[in-house]
Design an enzyme around this catalytic site. Structure first.
Site, PDB file in Angstrom:
ATOM      1  N   SER A  75       0.766  -1.223   0.091  1.00  0.00           N
ATOM      2  CA  SER A  75       0.039   0.096  -0.053  1.00  0.00           C
ATOM      3  C   SER A  75       0.840   1.065   0.054  1.00  0.00           C
ATOM      4  O   SER A  75       2.066   1.113   0.674  1.00  0.00           O
ATOM      5  CB  SER A  75      -0.876   0.161   1.235  1.00  0.00           C
ATOM      6  OG  SER A  75      -1.598   1.194   1.617  1.00  0.00           O
TER       7      SER A  75
ATOM      8  N   TYR B 200      -1.410  -0.317  10.487  1.00  0.00           N
ATOM      9  CA  TYR B 200      -1.609  -0.803   9.095  1.00  0.00           C
ATOM     10  C   TYR B 200      -0.106  -0.575   7.976  1.00  0.00           C
ATOM     11  O   TYR B 200       0.246  -1.458   7.487  1.00  0.00           O
ATOM     12  CB  TYR B 200      -2.994  -0.367   8.471  1.00  0.00           C
ATOM     13  CG  TYR B 200      -3.161  -0.909   6.955  1.00  0.00           C
ATOM     14  CD1 TYR B 200      -3.346  -2.019   6.784  1.00  0.00           C
ATOM     15  CD2 TYR B 200      -2.980   0.133   5.902  1.00  0.00           C
ATOM     16  CE1 TYR B 200      -3.467  -2.541   5.151  1.00  0.00           C
ATOM     17  CE2 TYR B 200      -3.306  -0.234   4.486  1.00  0.00           C
ATOM     18  CZ  TYR B 200      -3.514  -1.444   4.437  1.00  0.00           C
ATOM     19  OH  TYR B 200      -3.607  -1.763   2.870  1.00  0.00           O
TER      20      TYR B 200
END
Length: 252
Positions: A147, A161
């Site tokens: 990501s 995350y």
């Protein structure tokens, strides 16, 4: 399907979002696809039906990517479809809320790291054991899903995350060096903000619309756009690409 050999690919987190788009695309391009899912069997079966509707082969396999036994079972299922040539390490979670790190529970952080990092390790390790020429395999390709949060850190939302995805990128680079000489290319994609239920799971279903103003293209991405990058990295067209992290983010 014709009588040609069908190569198989394991797609973790394949029942929704980016994973589902990858399964549909790869199935349409002739791969046998293992659609891994955690709990939503109906969604996984729907993806399998979509693949079969375009003449492809697919099977749904329930499994927790952080559980070694489940990972082994996923890869065993792939051999029933055809020779294993690929892994898409897509399974990932954020936790159930957007918040500063000091407001996140230790249980949430541990679970995110277990799925996103330990799960990536276990799946990549199993893929190497089955595809590497060192173990008698014929090679293949691994594409991990990171990501752009790995570079931004995602302050105020999901630092845990972002940290897990930074670990995925480190895993990608290190493993790429280890197995490039054994017939396996390891790369990653780093999606930006994409229209999936990841945001709703964190309690912010409107997040893609809120973030859109900060994206040069002026919109969030679609799962199918990420799937195209993953399919390219899996394919012979990317034969000289090793250890890369491909941003697919609309410029953000």
């Amino acid at each position: 399907m014709n009588s040609a050999v069908v190569n198989s690919v394991v797609v973790t987190g394949g029942s929704r979002g980016i994973g589902a788009a990858v399964c549909r695309l790869l199935g349409a391009r002739g791969y046998g696809v293992v659609v891994n899912y955690a709990s939503d069997v109906d969604a996984a079966r729907s993806v399998v039906a979509d693949v079969r509707a375009v003449g492809g082969q697919a099977v749904a396999v329930q499994g927790d990517v952080s559980a070694e036994r489940d990972v082994t079972r996923m890869f065993d299922a792939a051999t029933e479809l055809g020779p294993l040539t690929g892994l898409v390490g897509n399974a990932g979670i954020t936790g159930d809320r957007l918040a500063r790190l000091d407001e996140q529970s230790v249980e949430t952080v541990r679970r995110v790291l277990d799925v996103n990092v330990t799960g990536a390790f276990l799946c990549a390790r199993e893929a190497v054991r089955r595809m590497s020429t060192r173990y008698g395999g014929s090679g293949g390709s691994i594409v991990m899903v990171s990501s752009t949060a790995a570079g931004r850190g995602s302050p105020g939302e999901w630092v845990h995350y972002a940290a897990s995805k930074a670990a995925v990128e480190s895993l990608t680079w290190g493993l790429a060096q280890e197995v490039a000489g054994e017939g396996i290319r390891v790369n990653a994609v780093a999606p930006g903000t994409v229209e999936t239920d990841l945001h709703a799971a964190a309690g912010a279903p409107d997040r893609p619309q809120r973030v859109a103003a900060t994206i040069p293209l002026g919109r969030a991405g679609q799962p199918e756009e990420i799937a195209e990058g993953i399919a390219w990295l899996l394919s012979p067209a990317a034969s000289f690409v090793v250890g890369a992290v491909l941003p697919i983010s609309g410029g953000r």
